[in-house]
Design a protein around this motif. Sequence first.
Motif, PDB file in Angstrom:
ATOM      1  N   ASN A 218       7.796  -8.283  -0.814  1.00  0.00           N
ATOM      2  CA  ASN A 218       9.108  -8.143  -1.469  1.00  0.00           C
ATOM      3  C   ASN A 218      10.257  -8.158  -0.473  1.00  0.00           C
TER       4      ASN A 218
ATOM      5  N   SER B 248      12.510  -1.842  -3.482  1.00  0.00           N
ATOM      6  CA  SER B 248      11.498  -2.313  -4.421  1.00  0.00           C
ATOM      7  C   SER B 248      10.333  -1.344  -4.419  1.00  0.00           C
TER       8      SER B 248
ATOM      9  N   ILE C 115      -1.919  -3.899   1.260  1.00  0.00           N
ATOM     10  CA  ILE C 115      -1.467  -5.276   1.015  1.00  0.00           C
ATOM     11  C   ILE C 115      -0.253  -5.516   1.902  1.00  0.00           C
ATOM     12  N   ARG C 116       0.086  -6.771   2.073  1.00  0.00           N
ATOM     13  CA  ARG C 116       1.260  -7.076   2.890  1.00  0.00           C
ATOM     14  C   ARG C 116       2.534  -6.943   2.055  1.00  0.00           C
ATOM     15  N   ASP C 117       3.570  -6.498   2.693  1.00  0.00           N
ATOM     16  CA  ASP C 117       4.886  -6.355   2.069  1.00  0.00           C
ATOM     17  C   ASP C 117       5.491  -7.758   1.887  1.00  0.00           C
TER      18      ASP C 117
ATOM     19  N   SER D  51       8.336   2.987 -11.310  1.00  0.00           N
ATOM     20  CA  SER D  51       7.619   3.062 -12.586  1.00  0.00           C
ATOM     21  C   SER D  51       7.218   4.498 -12.885  1.00  0.00           C
TER      22      SER D  51
ATOM     23  N   ASP E  46       6.261   7.650  -7.867  1.00  0.00           N
ATOM     24  CA  ASP E  46       7.443   6.839  -8.138  1.00  0.00           C
ATOM     25  C   ASP E  46       8.668   7.740  -8.035  1.00  0.00           C
TER      26      ASP E  46
HETATM   27  P1  AMP Z   1       5.181   0.355  -7.757  1.00  0.00           P
HETATM   28  O1  AMP Z   1       6.336   0.051  -8.639  1.00  0.00           O
HETATM   29  O2  AMP Z   1       5.563   0.966  -6.465  1.00  0.00           O
HETATM   30  O3  AMP Z   1       4.143   1.152  -8.498  1.00  0.00           O
HETATM   31  O4  AMP Z   1       4.510  -1.038  -7.408  1.00  0.00           O
HETATM   32  C1  AMP Z   1       4.005  -1.890  -8.406  1.00  0.00           C
HETATM   33  C2  AMP Z   1       3.068  -2.911  -7.796  1.00  0.00           C
HETATM   34  O5  AMP Z   1       3.795  -3.731  -6.876  1.00  0.00           O
HETATM   35  C3  AMP Z   1       1.940  -2.336  -7.007  1.00  0.00           C
HETATM   36  O6  AMP Z   1       0.793  -3.142  -7.208  1.00  0.00           O
HETATM   37  C4  AMP Z   1       2.415  -2.427  -5.580  1.00  0.00           C
HETATM   38  O7  AMP Z   1       1.357  -2.485  -4.646  1.00  0.00           O
HETATM   39  C5  AMP Z   1       3.179  -3.715  -5.604  1.00  0.00           C
HETATM   40  N1  AMP Z   1       4.216  -3.734  -4.590  1.00  0.00           N
HETATM   41  C6  AMP Z   1       5.146  -2.774  -4.401  1.00  0.00           C
HETATM   42  N2  AMP Z   1       5.933  -3.070  -3.377  1.00  0.00           N
HETATM   43  C7  AMP Z   1       5.513  -4.257  -2.887  1.00  0.00           C
HETATM   44  C8  AMP Z   1       5.939  -5.082  -1.824  1.00  0.00           C
HETATM   45  N3  AMP Z   1       6.981  -4.738  -1.066  1.00  0.00           N
HETATM   46  N4  AMP Z   1       5.286  -6.245  -1.599  1.00  0.00           N
HETATM   47  C9  AMP Z   1       4.246  -6.591  -2.400  1.00  0.00           C
HETATM   48  N5  AMP Z   1       3.799  -5.847  -3.416  1.00  0.00           N
HETATM   49  C10 AMP Z   1       4.416  -4.691  -3.669  1.00  0.00           C
END
Ligand code: AMP
Length: 420
Positions: free
Chosen positions: A208, A253, A204-206, A257, A262
Motif C-alpha cells: 500500500n 492504510s 506479507i510485503r507492504d 476495520s 484496528d
Molecule cells: P486491516 O484493515 O489492517 O485489517 O488490513 C486488511 C487486510 O489488508 C489484511 O489482509 C492486511 O494484511 C492487508 N494489508 C494491510 N496493510 C497492507 C499493506 N500496507 N500492504 C499490503 N497489504 C496490507
Amino acid sequence: MTQSAYPMLPVSEALAIVLAQATPLAPVMVPLAQARGLILAEAIRAAEPLPPFPASVKDGYAVVAADGPGDYPVVGTVTAGQVAGFTVTAGTVAYITTGAPLPSGADAVVMVEETELLPARNGQTFVRIGRGVDAGADVRPVGFDLDAGQVVLPAGAYLGAAEIGLLATVGQAMVPVHARPRVAVLSTGDELVEPGERLGPGQIRDSNRATLIAAAAAAGGEVIDLGIAGDSEADLAAAFARGLERADLLLTSGGVSMGNLDLIKPLLDAAGTVHFGRLRMKPGKPCTFATVARGERQRLVLGLPGNPVSSLVTFYLLGVPAIRRLAGWPDPALPRVHAHLAQPLRLDPDRPEYHRAVLRWDATLNQGRGGFLATSTGNQASSRLLSMRSANALLELPQQAGVLQAGEIVSALAIGDLES
Ligand code: AMP
Ligand code: MG
C-alpha cells in the motif's frame, strides 16, 4: 453482533465533507520551470502586446500592397530578430522572413511561393511578384495574439504545457501558485515488511505504501514517507505525530476495520474530529476521515482500508479530490464518462460498487458514432491488486439486485488515461 458506531455514508456525501474541510493552500511564488501541474493563484495579464511589432507570417517579400503584381527591385533584407534600417517605398520590396518586423513603408507580405527571383540588373536584385495582395496580408499586427493588459490566465487555471508557454510569453519567470500539498503516507500492521525483505512466517510485503506514494505523487502531492507502524498505540501515535507535523494530508492504510488491533479510529477520535468512519460502497467500506488541529492550519487524515484494492479505490474517490482542492483546483472531481459494458456484471444489493475496468474508445458503438467500451479487469476481490492493474476507470455500479447486461451503459470515473 458487534456493530460499528459509525453510520455508513454514501460516497457523494463523504466527498462533500472532505471537500468542505480541504481549503486551498496559501499562494507561493515558484519558478516557471516548477509550476507545471499547479494551480494559478492570481490572474496574469500581458504587460506588452504580442507581437510587440507588426510581424511577417511568411517567408517572402514585404511590399506596398497597392503596387500589385510586377517586377520590383529588392531594396533590403530583414530577418527575425532584426529591425530594418531602411524604408520600403512604393515600387520597391524587401526580402523578409517569418517573425521579422515589417519594415516601415511596407503594409503586406507576399509569400515566397508567389514570387520568382530574377537575374540581377546592374548589381540590383529584382523579384517578380506573381500575385496582388490586400494591405495587411500575411502580417500579424501589434497585439494580434495578445493585447497589452489582457488577462492571459485567470486565477484557478491549471498550468499545463500551453499555460506554461503563455506565462513564459508574458515574462512571468516566477509564478504565483497554490502550494503543492504535502501528503504523508503511513502503512500500519505488524504483518508488514519492506519490499526488499524476505518474508517470515505470517508476514506479507507492504504494497500500500508504494502504491499510495505513487498515486499521491501522480495526483500532484509532495510525498512524505512515514514508513510502517506496528499495531500498537505507541507506534501509531508516534508516526501520526511525525506526519501531522509537516503534512497537509495524512494517508494511513490498514487498522480501520473491526478487529481488536484496528486502532486508527480511536486514535483519530482522541486527536481530532472523525467526520465519518464508514462508507456505503464496495470496496473500501471502513474508510475513515478526520481533521486534526495543528498550528495555523488543520490537517486532514484519510484512514484508508488495509486491503490493497480498497485503499487505492478510496484514495481515488476521496484522496485525489482532497489533494486537488488543497492545491486550489476549482473543480477537484474525477472526470466522469459513459461506458458500454463489454460483459454482464452482477450487482451488489447492499452497496454501490466501484468496478475496475479498462475503457477503450470503440468506433462501432452508438450506431457508429463511437463510445467507450468498458472491459472488467476480472475478479474484483479487494485483496487482488491485479484487479487495479491497467484499470483506467471505476464503473459506478448501482446498489441493486441482479445483473447488468453486456451493452448496458454505466457512468465511469476516469482514474487514468483513456485508451483509444
Ligand atoms: P486491516 O484493515 O489492517 O485489517 O488490513 C486488511 C487486510 O489488508 C489484511 O489482509 C492486511 O494484511 C492487508 N494489508 C494491510 N496493510 C497492507 C499493506 N500496507 N500492504 C499490503 N497489504 C496490507
Ligand atoms: Mg492491520
